[in-house]
Write a protein that holds these residues in place. Sequence first.
Motif, PDB file in Angstrom:
ATOM      1  N   GLN A  95       0.920  -0.616  -0.210  1.00 23.43           N
ATOM      2  CA  GLN A  95      -0.457   0.317  -0.409  1.00 23.43           C
ATOM      3  C   GLN A  95       0.556   1.494   0.057  1.00 23.43           C
ATOM      4  N   ARG A 106      -4.703   7.023   2.270  1.00 19.15           N
ATOM      5  CA  ARG A 106      -4.021   5.528   2.649  1.00 19.15           C
ATOM      6  C   ARG A 106      -4.501   4.118   1.106  1.00 19.15           C
ATOM      7  N   PHE A 124      -4.213   1.522  -1.603  1.00 18.96           N
ATOM      8  CA  PHE A 124      -4.302   0.605  -1.846  1.00 18.96           C
ATOM      9  C   PHE A 124      -4.249  -0.011  -3.644  1.00 18.96           C
TER      10      PHE A 124
END
Length: 702
Positions: free
Chosen positions: A88, A103, A105
């Motif tokens: 990530q 964040r 992914f």
Amino acid sequence: MKPTAGAPAPAAERLERPVTALRGVGAALAERLGKLGVSRIADLLFVLPLRYEDRTQVSPLGRLASGQRAAVEGEVLLTEVVYRGRRQLLCRIADGSGMLTLRFFYFSAAQQANLARGTRLRCFGEVRRGPAGLEMVHPEYRRVGSQAVPLEETLTPIYPLTEGVPQGRLRALVGEALRESERSALRDWIPPAAGLPAGLPSLTEALAYLHRPPREAQLAELAAGRHPAQRRLAFEELLAHHLSLKVRKRALKTDPAWRLADEAQLARRFLAALPFALTGAQQRALAEAERDLTAGVPMTRLVQGDVGCGKTVVAAAAAARAAGSGFQATLMAPTELLAEQHWRNLRDWFHPLGETVALVCGSQGARARRSALAAIAAGEVRIAVGTHALFQEGIEFARLALVIVDEQHRFGVQQRLRLTEKGQKDGRLPHQLIMTATPIPRTLAMTAYADLDISVIDELPPGRTPIHTVVIPEQRRAEVVLRIVEACRAGRQAYWVCPLIDESDELRVQAAEETAASLSAALPGVRVGLVHGRMPSAAKDAAMLAFKAGKIQLLVATTVIEVGVDVPNATLMVIENAERMGLAQLHQLRGRVGRGTEASTCVLLYRAPLAPLARERLRVIRQSSDGFEIARRDLALRGPGELLGTRQTGLAQLRVADLMRDADLLPQVQEAAEVLLASYPQNIAALAARWIGADERYGRVG
Ligand code: ADP
Ligand code: MG
């Protein structure tokens, strides 16, 4: 921005151009937009936001709280790829008041490079608590330079998505359509004479507001669908649907139909032979149907009445009138179980009067079925009962004049229409009598079923004792089993309805079989039987007959017995896992008892812990036995969609309106519809096209 209600403004045609007329919209995008119902530029205006976000101000990072959706701005301190279970990208930003982690992914190398230290970002997303303080997962973001970039001036609409049309792209396209509509107002098909409810904005104003609500707009009001701009569109949408149903009915009523004079007096003889007299409400409904059947235009009548009010005899009397006039009548039921029960009832009623009644259902033997079909085609049988197998290809009626649909909420509008087409002969449509136990309030019914005339049976046959309903946790199952023993000892019978463990038939059947086995082991003196949907018809039939004849005392069943099954000697019903069932279903199931003069009990077993909504449902069903009241409470608990069923009304897919919430608009919808029908018939097709589309169901509109 003035709406035009009279002659078309020439510029309005700009909005009628295909979406491909917009810059950058090619065939591929146009096709994807088609999935949202968009083909012309104007259609974009009717793709309405699902919700809104406030991006008109930037929140300081130090004041964010978990759960909040916010726009923030900050400078990148650090961007790194880490492995925490999976790969990530983490990006830390700060604004002097605090810090926030972004964040991702899914990310590309280019994206990573773009988030270099020192870059200023504006982000929008939901704040949540992460392992190292507050974070946003996959926020929308853009890089902003050193100068202040203007913020959004209006709330940001979030549209329903379809594959291949990103949110931002759709937002921009709607924006272009809005600009076009400023230059060339959208046609308003509701003329002033039709009378819009007071206080509602014009169509153009309403659309502009909903796509670009001002910063100070009441989000709660918008989310509840109660803003005047939404009500303006809801009014128009309800009007469009109502009109299309009315037009359909009107078209139907111009066709000729057989006049059923019942020269043989079969209906009169049928009623005279019944062991009871019709209730006042049954007589009224029957008289209304008889008036239709002799009028020479096709009847389309809905008979609405709570479970157990006695709709079947009314239907049978209408069938008798058709047969007594030398024509055929057919009764269609939603399940084989019910079809067979109706067939047995009708056979027993009509046999002494010299009429044969045929049965046609999917699982009967090929030979029996073939001979039934041959008799129907030859006109030797005048009354036929069956499931939808009655209307499969290849079945011909010699002289069908009346189609009766029982428990119509189980069928779709489509099926009902197909069925009448099937009966069309010599340019004449068969009469239709539709029976439903789904109670909905009158104004609502008049809109949702505007293609039908409505009779209400609002009275139960005399001598019924109210059903006593108790709610008991599963741990006390043993007590319940004792009640079965008592009921059987008193010469009564009982149902045990098995839980809905799963959507799979297989598992339901297995559960029913196991329950039947364990109950019969626990109740040595009691004769236990079993019915479920997967049983061969003959076995099902045998079990039902044995139950009806009292040879089986306890019938273990799946919810196949939900509709219609009628065994007056059954006075106890146990429903397992009642907390999983909806109110309408519980009411229908419970309606299987309380059909005789003896007091009945319904035991609702539940598995703890109860969710608040389930608890409320069980409380409602325990307190009330009135279908209308239960429907009203059901609506309040979960909204109308499910209760009304999306399939049973012509108002299947409302986009803005909500029948229950907007019920106060309905009287004016009906008045406006009269004005349009009388003076502006040319607007009706346009309204239908705008709100309903070219759906084949509405083929006859306009
Ligand atoms: P539903 O409206 O739920 O379809 P049914 O037609 O199955 O109800 O009728 C329920 C029961 O009431 C049946 O046993 C039927 O024979 C009986 N019944 C119907 N009408 C009368 C009446 N007027 N008097 C007494 N019993 C009646
Ligand atoms: Mg019934």
